[in-house]
Design a protein around this motif. Structure first.
Motif, PDB file in Angstrom:
ATOM      1  N   HIS A 147       0.819  -1.298  -0.114  1.00  2.97           N
ATOM      2  CA  HIS A 147      -0.094   0.037  -0.020  1.00  2.97           C
ATOM      3  C   HIS A 147       0.828   1.173   0.126  1.00  2.97           C
ATOM      4  O   HIS A 147       1.706   1.463   0.741  1.00  2.97           O
ATOM      5  CB  HIS A 147      -0.950  -0.077   1.343  1.00  2.97           C
ATOM      6  N   ASN A 148       0.833   2.193  -0.950  1.00  3.33           N
ATOM      7  CA  ASN A 148       1.092   3.617  -0.748  1.00  3.33           C
ATOM      8  C   ASN A 148       0.297   4.535  -0.949  1.00  3.33           C
ATOM      9  O   ASN A 148      -1.022   4.300  -1.392  1.00  3.33           O
ATOM     10  CB  ASN A 148       2.219   3.529  -2.310  1.00  3.33           C
ATOM     11  N   PHE A 149       0.460   5.831  -0.437  1.00  3.54           N
ATOM     12  CA  PHE A 149      -0.418   6.636  -0.368  1.00  3.54           C
ATOM     13  C   PHE A 149      -0.713   7.375  -1.675  1.00  3.54           C
ATOM     14  O   PHE A 149       0.231   7.414  -2.615  1.00  3.54           O
ATOM     15  CB  PHE A 149       0.251   7.967   0.381  1.00  3.54           C
ATOM     16  N   LYS A 150      -2.085   7.253  -1.982  1.00  2.00           N
ATOM     17  CA  LYS A 150      -2.500   7.998  -3.466  1.00  2.00           C
ATOM     18  C   LYS A 150      -3.726   8.828  -2.918  1.00  2.00           C
ATOM     19  O   LYS A 150      -4.294   8.502  -2.307  1.00  2.00           O
ATOM     20  CB  LYS A 150      -2.836   6.711  -4.353  1.00  2.00           C
ATOM     21  N   TYR A 151      -3.950  10.015  -3.797  1.00  2.00           N
ATOM     22  CA  TYR A 151      -5.278  10.638  -3.460  1.00  2.00           C
ATOM     23  C   TYR A 151      -6.329   9.719  -4.051  1.00  2.00           C
ATOM     24  O   TYR A 151      -6.115   9.436  -5.456  1.00  2.00           O
ATOM     25  CB  TYR A 151      -5.067  11.846  -4.159  1.00  2.00           C
ATOM     26  N   PHE A 152      -7.255   9.602  -3.434  1.00  2.00           N
ATOM     27  CA  PHE A 152      -8.464   8.539  -3.679  1.00  2.00           C
ATOM     28  C   PHE A 152      -9.645   9.688  -4.105  1.00  2.00           C
ATOM     29  O   PHE A 152      -9.939  10.316  -3.253  1.00  2.00           O
ATOM     30  CB  PHE A 152      -8.730   7.918  -2.540  1.00  2.00           C
ATOM     31  N   ALA A 153      -9.941   9.770  -5.294  1.00  2.00           N
ATOM     32  CA  ALA A 153     -10.919  10.418  -5.873  1.00  2.00           C
ATOM     33  C   ALA A 153     -12.465  10.308  -5.278  1.00  2.00           C
ATOM     34  O   ALA A 153     -13.186  11.447  -5.198  1.00  2.00           O
ATOM     35  CB  ALA A 153     -11.098  10.194  -7.430  1.00  2.00           C
ATOM     36  N   SER A 169       5.677  25.590   0.435  1.00  2.00           N
ATOM     37  CA  SER A 169       5.930  25.567  -1.065  1.00  2.00           C
ATOM     38  C   SER A 169       4.934  24.270  -1.536  1.00  2.00           C
ATOM     39  O   SER A 169       4.523  23.576  -0.521  1.00  2.00           O
ATOM     40  CB  SER A 169       7.309  25.046  -1.158  1.00  2.00           C
ATOM     41  N   ILE A 170       4.883  24.255  -3.003  1.00  2.00           N
ATOM     42  CA  ILE A 170       3.985  23.003  -3.208  1.00  2.00           C
ATOM     43  C   ILE A 170       4.675  21.490  -2.804  1.00  2.00           C
ATOM     44  O   ILE A 170       3.654  20.779  -2.167  1.00  2.00           O
ATOM     45  CB  ILE A 170       4.029  23.196  -4.896  1.00  2.00           C
ATOM     46  N   SER A 171       5.706  21.395  -2.904  1.00  2.00           N
ATOM     47  CA  SER A 171       6.234  19.920  -2.500  1.00  2.00           C
ATOM     48  C   SER A 171       5.846  19.713  -0.997  1.00  2.00           C
ATOM     49  O   SER A 171       5.523  18.768  -0.497  1.00  2.00           O
ATOM     50  CB  SER A 171       7.736  19.982  -2.881  1.00  2.00           C
ATOM     51  N   GLU A 172       6.084  20.769  -0.246  1.00  2.00           N
ATOM     52  CA  GLU A 172       5.998  20.806   1.545  1.00  2.00           C
ATOM     53  C   GLU A 172       4.595  20.670   1.650  1.00  2.00           C
ATOM     54  O   GLU A 172       4.119  19.754   2.451  1.00  2.00           O
ATOM     55  CB  GLU A 172       6.447  22.001   2.113  1.00  2.00           C
ATOM     56  N   ALA A 173       3.662  21.276   0.948  1.00  2.00           N
ATOM     57  CA  ALA A 173       2.219  21.342   0.998  1.00  2.00           C
ATOM     58  C   ALA A 173       1.591  19.917   0.690  1.00  2.00           C
ATOM     59  O   ALA A 173       0.821  19.303   1.317  1.00  2.00           O
ATOM     60  CB  ALA A 173       1.643  22.353   0.187  1.00  2.00           C
ATOM     61  N   ILE A 174       2.315  19.266  -0.202  1.00  2.00           N
ATOM     62  CA  ILE A 174       1.753  18.131  -0.834  1.00  2.00           C
ATOM     63  C   ILE A 174       2.023  17.047   0.396  1.00  2.00           C
ATOM     64  O   ILE A 174       1.406  16.075   0.474  1.00  2.00           O
ATOM     65  CB  ILE A 174       2.375  17.821  -2.213  1.00  2.00           C
ATOM     66  N   HIS A 175       3.481  17.044   0.674  1.00  2.00           N
ATOM     67  CA  HIS A 175       3.946  16.147   1.783  1.00  2.00           C
ATOM     68  C   HIS A 175       2.958  16.086   2.871  1.00  2.00           C
ATOM     69  O   HIS A 175       2.878  15.299   3.582  1.00  2.00           O
ATOM     70  CB  HIS A 175       5.576  16.403   2.135  1.00  2.00           C
ATOM     71  N   LEU A 211       0.408  13.230   4.558  1.00  2.00           N
ATOM     72  CA  LEU A 211       0.409  12.954   6.208  1.00  2.00           C
ATOM     73  C   LEU A 211      -0.844  13.004   6.635  1.00  2.00           C
ATOM     74  O   LEU A 211      -1.565  11.789   7.169  1.00  2.00           O
ATOM     75  CB  LEU A 211       1.525  13.355   6.922  1.00  2.00           C
ATOM     76  N   VAL A 212      -1.493  13.950   6.663  1.00  2.00           N
ATOM     77  CA  VAL A 212      -2.951  14.439   7.372  1.00  2.00           C
ATOM     78  C   VAL A 212      -4.038  13.582   6.452  1.00  2.00           C
ATOM     79  O   VAL A 212      -4.946  13.063   7.190  1.00  2.00           O
ATOM     80  CB  VAL A 212      -3.145  15.729   7.420  1.00  2.00           C
ATOM     81  N   ALA A 213      -3.892  13.367   5.148  1.00  2.00           N
ATOM     82  CA  ALA A 213      -4.935  12.748   4.512  1.00  2.00           C
ATOM     83  C   ALA A 213      -4.781  11.284   4.824  1.00  2.00           C
ATOM     84  O   ALA A 213      -5.969  10.534   4.861  1.00  2.00           O
ATOM     85  CB  ALA A 213      -4.817  12.991   2.921  1.00  2.00           C
ATOM     86  N   SER A 214      -3.703  10.697   4.862  1.00  2.00           N
ATOM     87  CA  SER A 214      -3.505   9.274   5.327  1.00  2.00           C
ATOM     88  C   SER A 214      -4.254   8.856   6.486  1.00  2.00           C
ATOM     89  O   SER A 214      -4.907   7.936   6.991  1.00  2.00           O
ATOM     90  CB  SER A 214      -2.075   8.842   5.432  1.00  2.00           C
ATOM     91  N   LYS A 215      -4.038   9.865   7.585  1.00  2.00           N
ATOM     92  CA  LYS A 215      -4.581   9.923   9.054  1.00  2.00           C
ATOM     93  C   LYS A 215      -6.158   9.804   8.935  1.00  2.00           C
ATOM     94  O   LYS A 215      -6.971   8.970   9.480  1.00  2.00           O
ATOM     95  CB  LYS A 215      -3.930  10.678   9.831  1.00  2.00           C
ATOM     96  N   TRP A 216      -6.671  10.942   8.010  1.00  2.00           N
ATOM     97  CA  TRP A 216      -7.791  11.275   7.969  1.00  2.00           C
ATOM     98  C   TRP A 216      -8.766   9.782   7.157  1.00  2.00           C
ATOM     99  O   TRP A 216      -9.651   9.565   7.642  1.00  2.00           O
ATOM    100  CB  TRP A 216      -8.241  12.512   7.123  1.00  2.00           C
ATOM    101  N   ASN A 217      -8.236   9.551   6.130  1.00  2.00           N
ATOM    102  CA  ASN A 217      -8.753   8.178   5.698  1.00  2.00           C
ATOM    103  C   ASN A 217      -8.687   7.146   6.488  1.00  2.00           C
ATOM    104  O   ASN A 217      -9.904   6.391   6.605  1.00  2.00           O
ATOM    105  CB  ASN A 217      -7.512   7.818   4.435  1.00  2.00           C
ATOM    106  N   SER A 218      -7.782   7.010   7.575  1.00  2.00           N
ATOM    107  CA  SER A 218      -7.958   5.800   8.533  1.00  2.00           C
ATOM    108  C   SER A 218      -9.038   6.148   9.623  1.00  2.00           C
ATOM    109  O   SER A 218      -9.967   5.114   9.995  1.00  2.00           O
ATOM    110  CB  SER A 218      -6.623   5.653   9.199  1.00  2.00           C
ATOM    111  N   ASP A 219      -8.985   7.331   9.955  1.00  2.00           N
ATOM    112  CA  ASP A 219      -9.815   7.595  11.252  1.00  2.00           C
ATOM    113  C   ASP A 219     -11.197   8.133  10.940  1.00  2.00           C
ATOM    114  O   ASP A 219     -12.197   7.761  11.707  1.00  2.00           O
ATOM    115  CB  ASP A 219      -9.383   8.885  12.168  1.00  2.00           C
TER     116      ASP A 219
END
Length: 229
Positions: free
Chosen positions: A125-131, A152-158, A162-170
């Motif tokens: 499993h790798n992180f991906k944006y889920f539509a 910056s864009i790269s920092e914002a994506i990173h 991280l928070v999206a992975s946690k939101w997806n789980s919780d």
């Protein structure tokens, strides 16, 4: 309709005489085998020509799980959808089981034949944006609160990954787990409706089915995304 069914029984009888290999036949037979197959109907009589066909073909009524009745209309419930197999099928697929799935957009339950085969996926499993996240009522607010324009864009994506992975789980949760839980609730409600129909239970069934519709839309998006990814 009864005459058309008799043509089908005759065809199956003729077909069975030509088959010596494992054979299974599934579907809506629009006929019943016993008095117990009908509830709330004006006529509770089984169809004897249907019984005769099953006997002459040497077919066995497959075991099933979940509610007995597969068709419901108002206060009437009937076991119309079933599966039959010959002895050779049992020799090869001893653990065959028919699943009466939940009703959704039809007055019939779908039926699923299981032969006890299992498939396991070991893909990492790798992180991906889920539509499908966009279908969640809180996702827009979540993005507004967690996309940091100050980075910056790269920092914002990173940060967002991280928070999206946690939101997806919780919050969003596992589609598979949510689907299993929701379908279990719908099965319980539909079992209650098979015994007694009340306005509250009918409303609850409709609410749960709407939630399942959304979840299935999310699942469809997921599979489309995987197929193109």
């Amino acid at each position: 309709m009864r005459r058309l069914r008799k043509h089908l029984w005759q065809y199956l009888i003729a077909l069975s005489s030509l088959i010596s290999s494992p054979w299974v036949v599934l579907g809506d037979f629009n006929a019943t085998l016993s008095h117990a197959d009908r509830q709330g109907c004006s006529s509770d009589s089984p169809e004897h020509s249907f019984q005769d066909m099953v006997s002459i073909c040497g077919l066995h009524d497959l075991d099933y799980c979940a509610p007995h009745y597969t068709w419901t209309c108002g206060s009437r419930s009937v076991h119309l959808d079933r599966g039959f197999c010959n002895s050779r099928w049992f020799e090869h697929f001893l653990n065959s089981l028919l699943h009466h799935l939940i009703r959704m957009k039809s007055d019939h339950r779908p039926i699923l034949l299981s032969t006890n085969n299992q498939v396991y996926s070991l893909r990492p499993h790798n992180f991906k944006y889920f539509a499908g996240w966009s279908l969640h009522r809180d996702f827009k607010k979540f993005v507004e609160e967690n996309w940091l324009n100050s980075l910056s864009i790269s920092e914002a994506i990173h940060h967002f990954s991280l928070v999206a992975s946690k939101w997806n789980s919780d919050v969003f949760g596992s589609l598979g787990r949510n689907k299993k839980f929701l379908m279990a609730r719908i099965r319980d409600v539909q079992r209650c409706l098979d015994r007694k129909r009340t306005a509250n239970m009918v409303k609850l069934e409709a609410k749960l089915l709407r939630e399942l519709d959304i979840l299935l839309d999310q699942e469809e998006i997921l599979w489309k995304q995987k197929s193109t990814g």
